[in-house]
Design a protein around this motif. Structure first.
Motif, short mmCIF file in Angstrom:
data_model
loop_
_atom_site.label_atom_id
_atom_site.label_comp_id
_atom_site.label_asym_id
_atom_site.label_seq_id
_atom_site.Cartn_x
_atom_site.Cartn_y
_atom_site.Cartn_z
N MET A 15 80.28 -9.91 -0.01
CA MET A 15 78.90 -10.18 0.21
C MET A 15 78.58 -11.52 0.13
N GLY A 16 79.19 -12.41 -0.78
CA GLY A 16 79.18 -13.72 -1.10
C GLY A 16 79.52 -14.51 0.23
N GLY A 17 80.84 -14.50 0.60
CA GLY A 17 81.26 -15.09 1.66
C GLY A 17 80.87 -14.92 2.95
N TYR A 34 88.28 -16.63 5.57
CA TYR A 34 89.73 -16.34 5.53
C TYR A 34 89.84 -14.94 4.40
N GLU A 35 90.11 -13.77 5.13
CA GLU A 35 89.98 -12.45 4.23
C GLU A 35 91.22 -11.81 4.48
N ARG A 36 91.81 -11.49 3.25
CA ARG A 36 93.22 -10.89 3.10
C ARG A 36 93.30 -9.46 3.92
N ASP A 37 92.07 -8.79 3.92
CA ASP A 37 92.20 -7.37 4.66
C ASP A 37 92.67 -7.43 6.06
N VAL A 42 89.65 -1.50 6.95
CA VAL A 42 90.94 -1.18 6.30
C VAL A 42 90.74 -0.72 5.04
N ARG A 43 89.55 -1.28 4.18
CA ARG A 43 89.51 -0.77 2.85
C ARG A 43 88.00 -0.08 2.63
N VAL A 44 88.18 1.05 1.78
CA VAL A 44 87.02 1.52 1.64
C VAL A 44 86.01 0.55 0.77
N ASP A 123 74.09 1.33 1.93
CA ASP A 123 75.51 1.74 1.47
C ASP A 123 76.32 0.29 1.82
N ARG A 124 77.29 -0.10 1.05
CA ARG A 124 77.77 -1.42 1.04
C ARG A 124 78.46 -1.57 2.15
N SER A 125 79.30 -0.58 2.91
CA SER A 125 79.69 -0.86 4.28
C SER A 125 78.93 -0.90 5.31
N GLN A 145 95.66 -13.81 3.48
CA GLN A 145 95.32 -13.97 2.00
C GLN A 145 95.98 -15.15 1.36
N PHE A 146 94.78 -15.77 0.83
CA PHE A 146 94.86 -16.99 0.13
C PHE A 146 95.98 -17.32 -1.00
N THR A 147 97.09 -17.93 -0.93
CA THR A 147 98.23 -18.15 -2.06
C THR A 147 97.96 -19.43 -2.74
N GLY A 316 79.82 -16.10 -6.27
CA GLY A 316 79.93 -14.60 -6.62
C GLY A 316 80.80 -14.39 -7.90
N ASP A 317 81.49 -13.23 -7.73
CA ASP A 317 82.53 -12.97 -9.00
C ASP A 317 83.44 -13.83 -9.32
N ALA A 318 83.91 -14.59 -8.39
CA ALA A 318 84.98 -15.81 -8.65
C ALA A 318 84.28 -16.66 -9.71
N ALA A 326 73.97 -4.01 -14.99
CA ALA A 326 72.64 -4.43 -14.53
C ALA A 326 72.28 -4.30 -13.21
N GLY A 327 73.47 -3.83 -12.34
CA GLY A 327 73.28 -3.96 -10.98
C GLY A 327 73.01 -5.60 -10.20
N LYS A 328 73.55 -6.46 -10.80
CA LYS A 328 73.60 -7.74 -10.75
C LYS A 328 74.46 -8.49 -9.72
N GLY A 329 75.55 -8.31 -9.78
CA GLY A 329 76.82 -8.82 -9.34
C GLY A 329 76.56 -9.31 -7.74
N ALA A 330 76.27 -8.25 -6.85
CA ALA A 330 76.40 -8.56 -5.61
C ALA A 330 75.07 -9.48 -5.43
N ASN A 331 74.03 -9.09 -5.88
CA ASN A 331 72.71 -9.59 -5.77
C ASN A 331 72.80 -11.38 -5.99
N LEU A 332 73.51 -11.69 -7.32
CA LEU A 332 73.79 -12.91 -7.62
C LEU A 332 74.57 -13.44 -6.50
C1 FAD Z 1 81.53 0.17 -9.40
C2 FAD Z 1 80.86 -1.04 -9.18
C3 FAD Z 1 79.43 -0.80 -9.00
C4 FAD Z 1 78.67 -1.90 -8.91
N1 FAD Z 1 77.45 -1.86 -8.52
C5 FAD Z 1 76.67 -2.90 -8.30
C6 FAD Z 1 75.10 -2.96 -8.00
O1 FAD Z 1 74.90 -1.83 -8.06
N2 FAD Z 1 74.65 -4.06 -7.51
C7 FAD Z 1 75.36 -5.26 -7.74
O2 FAD Z 1 74.51 -6.34 -7.24
N3 FAD Z 1 76.52 -5.39 -8.05
C8 FAD Z 1 77.21 -4.28 -8.23
N4 FAD Z 1 78.45 -4.49 -8.51
C9 FAD Z 1 79.03 -5.85 -8.40
C10 FAD Z 1 79.57 -6.38 -7.24
O3 FAD Z 1 80.46 -5.20 -6.46
C11 FAD Z 1 80.32 -7.63 -7.19
O4 FAD Z 1 79.33 -8.43 -8.04
C12 FAD Z 1 80.10 -8.12 -5.71
O5 FAD Z 1 80.81 -7.37 -4.76
C13 FAD Z 1 80.64 -9.68 -5.73
O6 FAD Z 1 80.62 -10.20 -4.55
P1 FAD Z 1 81.70 -11.34 -4.06
O7 FAD Z 1 81.48 -11.67 -2.86
O8 FAD Z 1 81.83 -12.35 -4.85
O9 FAD Z 1 83.01 -10.42 -4.27
P2 FAD Z 1 83.92 -9.19 -3.41
O10 FAD Z 1 82.56 -8.33 -2.86
O11 FAD Z 1 84.62 -8.77 -4.56
O12 FAD Z 1 84.58 -9.75 -2.19
C14 FAD Z 1 85.62 -10.66 -2.39
C15 FAD Z 1 86.31 -10.66 -1.22
O13 FAD Z 1 87.64 -11.44 -1.28
C16 FAD Z 1 88.51 -10.76 -0.59
N5 FAD Z 1 90.01 -11.54 -1.28
C17 FAD Z 1 90.14 -11.15 -2.45
N6 FAD Z 1 91.51 -12.04 -2.91
C18 FAD Z 1 91.65 -12.62 -1.63
C19 FAD Z 1 92.65 -13.59 -1.30
N7 FAD Z 1 93.62 -14.20 -2.33
N8 FAD Z 1 92.78 -14.02 -0.26
C20 FAD Z 1 91.58 -13.87 0.76
N9 FAD Z 1 90.64 -12.95 0.47
C21 FAD Z 1 90.66 -12.41 -0.62
C22 FAD Z 1 88.46 -9.27 -0.91
O14 FAD Z 1 89.15 -8.34 -0.27
C23 FAD Z 1 87.11 -9.14 -0.47
O15 FAD Z 1 86.52 -9.06 0.86
C24 FAD Z 1 79.28 -3.43 -8.83
C25 FAD Z 1 80.66 -3.39 -8.99
C26 FAD Z 1 81.50 -2.55 -9.29
C27 FAD Z 1 82.69 -2.56 -9.47
#
Ligand code: FAD
Length: 398
Positions: A15-17, A34-37, A42-44, A123-125, A145-147, A316-318, A326-332
């Motif tokens: 979401m963030g990228g 740059y995405e590893r998939d 390919v990924r659910v 839906d996330r997809s 895939q970043f190494t 994001g999560d990184a 709290a359903g915050k991660g993707a929103n943040l």
């Molecule tokens: C069960 C569950 C329910 C959730 N529900 C919610 C919700 O309701 N609301 C909400 O806001 N958040 C929710 N979250 C949190 C949310 O999914 C994450 O916070 C959000 O996806 C983070 O986004 P991101 O872009 O930082 O990382 P991600 O969405 O994890 O994306 C990371 C991307 O980087 C790619 N990647 C990883 N490693 C490499 C590499 N080495 N090289 C290249 N590419 C790579 C991955 O394939 C992926 O595409 C939930 C999480 C879980 C596990």
């Protein structure tokens, strides 16, 4: 213009990228993701997402994708039914119209109230597809895939598992909770929250879990028992995703050699750990079209800080991994993208390091507040009296 003639590499197309790439492209920046998939299919993609007014929806608006978003939301998906461990229905949002004024005023429950707010859910997809389609052709470099990376001139030489390399003036880590770029910025390690979730997906749920499918009415079902929860909901593709969430020791799964490809073994584990739960829940495990992912829940510490660098940062999560209570991660992650894109392109900062430093400070402050709410919710949802607490929020007259 800080980014004029600069090559920006975003690692990870979550979401963030993707949001960051969209916003930077709207400002005519040169950006690749740059995405590893191997490809977009390919990924659910995981749980559905509800976007919050103070973050996710701001990002969609800023990206000029709000109309597209609203065209694709699932109106019933955010409605909740709450049951106890014996499947007795305690609250049904499908039958009740709720307004903000019905909320109670116990401040210890503020963060749980936050998750009871009705919000547009998608839906996330589908959201990912909207973001992917918004980018200019060839923006995503799949199978990358970043190494590793090392300094080269003013920027970085980035290496991928497939043997390719790329020069970037600015690298942005958006590669999620187990980021491989993060160690170039911070050495802080995640902390185990005490809670592990097991995520299951049942395909063709109407056939494979008919009672549970019907019962959800296209929304969410939350079941709370003593220190354990089951949450599930259906997705637009006909699948049903569930989360078994309980307090278990950090290394319990690996020490007990739990095989997540063996559905019978997971069912046996469930019967042992959720022994007070009635057999109606067994339907979760009956299908052969059923897949599991273990999700031990970690978070980065509240007070994390690092020395800002001029040509690498993270979003994001990184940057601020946390459990989903709290359903915050993707929103943040979406809001991080808005703020970083703004700092890099608004011409208000004299150099990249100052712009990144301003962004990182605000991001960490925001994430600390979200983390506090998240951990509070995690405790409350896994408390002895979790059901009563949640019911008092959804229906304060009880
Ligand atoms: C069960 C569950 C329910 C959730 N529900 C919610 C919700 O309701 N609301 C909400 O806001 N958040 C929710 N979250 C949190 C949310 O999914 C994450 O916070 C959000 O996806 C983070 O986004 P991101 O872009 O930082 O990382 P991600 O969405 O994890 O994306 C990371 C991307 O980087 C790619 N990647 C990883 N490693 C490499 C590499 N080495 N090289 C290249 N590419 C790579 C991955 O394939 C992926 O595409 C939930 C999480 C879980 C596990």
């Amino acid at each position: 213009m800080l980014l004029q003639n600069k090559h920006v590499a975003i690692i990870g197309s979550g979401m963030g990228g993707l949001m960051l790439a969209r916003l930077l492209q709207l400002q005519n920046s040169i950006v690749k993701v740059y995405e590893r998939d191997l490809n977009s299919e390919v990924r659910v993609q995981g749980s559905p997402l509800d976007l919050h007014e103070d973050s996710g929806l701001i990002a969609m608006k800023q990206a000029d994708l709000l109309n597209e978003f609203y065209k694709n939301i699932r109106p019933n998906a955010s409605k909740a039914r709450i049951v106890d461990q014996n499947f007795n229905l305690k609250f049904d949002e499908h039958a009740i119209s709720k307004t903000g004024s019905e909320k109670i005023s116990d401040s210890s429950l503020d963060s749980l109230q936050d998750i009871s707010k009705p919000r547009p859910e998608i839906d996330r997809s589908v959201l990912r597809k909207i973001l992917l389609n918004s980018l200019s052709p060839d923006s995503i470099v799949w199978n990358s895939q970043f190494t590793a990376m090392e300094k080269e001139n003013e920027g970085w030489r980035v290496h991928f598992k497939n043997g390719t390399t790329f020069y970037a003036d600015l690298v942005i880590a958006a590669d999620g909770a187990n980021s491989k770029v993060r160690p170039y910025i911070s050495a802080e390690k995640p902390i185990y929250s005490g809670i592990t979730m097991i995520e299951g997906t049942i395909y063709n749920a109407k056939e494979n879990a008919p009672h549970l499918f019907e019962f959800s009415k296209g929304g969410k079902v939350l079941a709370l028992g003593k220190e354990q929860t089951i949450m599930y909901g259906t997705k637009g593709d006909g699948s049903l995703m569930f989360l078994l969430s309980s307090k278990i020791p950090e290394n319990w799964i690996s020490e007990n050699d739990l095989d997540f490809k063996n559905n019978q073994k997971i069912f046996e584990w469930f019967k042992e750990v959720y022994q007070d739960w009635n057999s109606e829940w067994d339907e979760l495990f009956k299908s052969s079209e059923l897949y599991f992912i273990p999700r031990p829940q970690y978070y980065f510490p509240f007070n994390q800080s690092w020395e800002t660098q001029e040509n690498v940062t993270m979003i994001g999560d990184a940057a601020h991994r946390m459990p989903p209570f709290a359903g915050k991660g993707a929103n943040l992650a979406l809001l991080d993208a808005v703020e970083l894109a703004d700092c890099l392109t608004n011409n208000e900062f004299p150099d990249m390091k100052t712009a990144i430093s301003y962004f990182e400070k605000r991001m960490l402050e925001r994430a600390a507040i979200a983390l506090e709410n998240t951990l509070k919710n995690g405790e409350q949802l896994h408390a002895e009296n979790a059901l009563e607490k949640l019911l008092s929020i959804f229906n304060p007259t009880i």
